[in-house]
Design a protein around this motif. Structure first.
Motif, PDB file in Angstrom:
ATOM      1  N   ILE A 223       0.077   4.254  -8.136  1.00 38.86           N
ATOM      2  CA  ILE A 223      -0.494   3.138  -8.872  1.00 38.86           C
ATOM      3  C   ILE A 223      -1.320   2.307  -7.895  1.00 38.86           C
ATOM      4  O   ILE A 223      -1.259   2.519  -6.690  1.00 38.86           O
ATOM      5  CB  ILE A 223       0.593   2.269  -9.564  1.00 38.86           C
ATOM      6  N   SER A 224      -2.067   1.361  -8.410  1.00 44.44           N
ATOM      7  CA  SER A 224      -2.924   0.566  -7.528  1.00 44.44           C
ATOM      8  C   SER A 224      -2.114  -0.492  -6.787  1.00 44.44           C
ATOM      9  O   SER A 224      -1.079  -0.965  -7.283  1.00 44.44           O
ATOM     10  CB  SER A 224      -4.020  -0.120  -8.347  1.00 44.44           C
ATOM     11  N   PRO A 225      -2.587  -0.882  -5.604  1.00 44.37           N
ATOM     12  CA  PRO A 225      -1.911  -1.959  -4.864  1.00 44.37           C
ATOM     13  C   PRO A 225      -1.843  -3.263  -5.665  1.00 44.37           C
ATOM     14  O   PRO A 225      -0.841  -3.976  -5.598  1.00 44.37           O
ATOM     15  CB  PRO A 225      -2.762  -2.122  -3.604  1.00 44.37           C
TER      16      PRO A 225
ATOM     17  N   ASP B 136       0.825  -1.218   0.000  1.00 46.95           N
ATOM     18  CA  ASP B 136       0.000   0.000   0.000  1.00 46.95           C
ATOM     19  C   ASP B 136       0.856   1.264   0.000  1.00 46.95           C
ATOM     20  O   ASP B 136       0.544   2.231  -0.702  1.00 46.95           O
ATOM     21  CB  ASP B 136      -0.948   0.007   1.197  1.00 46.95           C
ATOM     22  N   GLU B 137       1.931   1.275   0.783  1.00 52.41           N
ATOM     23  CA  GLU B 137       2.827   2.441   0.801  1.00 52.41           C
ATOM     24  C   GLU B 137       3.466   2.643  -0.570  1.00 52.41           C
ATOM     25  O   GLU B 137       3.551   3.766  -1.071  1.00 52.41           O
ATOM     26  CB  GLU B 137       3.925   2.261   1.862  1.00 52.41           C
ATOM     27  N   THR B 138       3.898   1.546  -1.180  1.00 50.61           N
ATOM     28  CA  THR B 138       4.515   1.618  -2.508  1.00 50.61           C
ATOM     29  C   THR B 138       3.518   2.138  -3.536  1.00 50.61           C
ATOM     30  O   THR B 138       3.855   2.992  -4.355  1.00 50.61           O
ATOM     31  CB  THR B 138       5.059   0.236  -2.929  1.00 50.61           C
ATOM     32  N   ALA B 139       2.300   1.630  -3.477  1.00 52.09           N
ATOM     33  CA  ALA B 139       1.258   2.086  -4.408  1.00 52.09           C
ATOM     34  C   ALA B 139       1.011   3.579  -4.247  1.00 52.09           C
ATOM     35  O   ALA B 139       0.899   4.306  -5.238  1.00 52.09           O
ATOM     36  CB  ALA B 139      -0.031   1.297  -4.168  1.00 52.09           C
ATOM     37  N   ASP B 140       0.955   4.041  -2.995  1.00 52.36           N
ATOM     38  CA  ASP B 140       0.730   5.458  -2.725  1.00 52.36           C
ATOM     39  C   ASP B 140       1.879   6.309  -3.255  1.00 52.36           C
ATOM     40  O   ASP B 140       1.656   7.331  -3.905  1.00 52.36           O
ATOM     41  CB  ASP B 140       0.559   5.672  -1.214  1.00 52.36           C
TER      42      ASP B 140
ATOM     43  N   ARG C  97       1.297  -7.407  -8.496  1.00 48.60           N
ATOM     44  CA  ARG C  97       1.556  -8.128  -9.744  1.00 48.60           C
ATOM     45  C   ARG C  97       2.987  -7.854 -10.231  1.00 48.60           C
ATOM     46  O   ARG C  97       3.729  -8.779 -10.548  1.00 48.60           O
ATOM     47  CB  ARG C  97       0.521  -7.711 -10.792  1.00 48.60           C
ATOM     48  N   ASN C  98       3.374  -6.588 -10.265  1.00 41.62           N
ATOM     49  CA  ASN C  98       4.722  -6.230 -10.723  1.00 41.62           C
ATOM     50  C   ASN C  98       5.791  -6.746  -9.780  1.00 41.62           C
ATOM     51  O   ASN C  98       6.860  -7.173 -10.222  1.00 41.62           O
ATOM     52  CB  ASN C  98       4.846  -4.712 -10.884  1.00 41.62           C
TER      53      ASN C  98
END
Length: 190
Positions: free
Chosen positions: A166-168, A158-162, A173-174
């Protein structure tokens, strides 16, 4: 307590030389860098001595030396993740340099000397990982940013997505695809 939206504004003001804004945002930045470094400390195996304060100070020096116009909180934390990668990689390279008999100079703050001490195996793997990440960067920079956030800054999905906006599910997936690719490339090069 400073709200998330205020951090971006304070970073922008501090970047323009506002000392008051800098004094407000510095403790927040320092605390967050310390949290990241603390999480990294428990992530790496083969570390004999990993001083959280040493990592934070080295990363902070890299960040403030980087004359960047902070566009957002996410931009700042992306730069922080990259700085953590560079700090650990420099420690790994220093270990290899010391192994060959040369010594490297360390940045000291007020005669304070701390050292990030990685095992020889961990150092070699970090250097190999960096080489493989450079190959990946030619193909997909976003995947490298995901690795920096997830691996080097030990951020959650979630932190990375924020941070990357991009979406979680895209991060998950990536991350899975990238981990498999990195593993195969590293196995191939050893």
């Amino acid at each position: 307590m400073i709200k998330q939206g205020e951090i971006t504004q304070l970073l922008a003001e501090a970047n323009q030389g506002n000392i008051s804004a800098y004094n407000k945002v510095f403790p927040v930045i320092y605390t967050e860098l310390r949290n990241i470094a603390h999480r990294i400390r428990f992530q790496f195996y083969g570390i004999q001595t990993l001083n959280t304060t040493a990592i934070v100070h080295e990363a902070y020096l890299k960040i403030v030396r980087n004359d960047t116009d902070w566009k957002s909180r996410s931009h700042f934390y992306g730069v922080a993740a990259k700085a953590m990668r560079q700090v650990l990689l420099n420690a790994a390279r220093g270990k290899n340099t010391a192994k060959r008999g040369a010594s490297s100079e360390h940045v000291c703050i007020d005669d304070w000397q701390e050292q990030i001490d990685l095992s020889e195996k961990c150092s070699k793997e970090l250097i190999l990982l960096d080489e493989v990440l450079k190959q990946l960067e030619q193909k997909d920079q976003r995947q490298v940013k995901i690795v920096e956030c997830r691996f080097f800054a030990n951020m959650s999905v979630d932190e990375t997505a924020d941070i990357l906006n991009i979406s979680p599910s895209t991060v998950k997936r990536n991350w899975q695809t990238t981990k498999a690719w990195l593993y195969s490339q590293m196995q191939h090069q050893t």
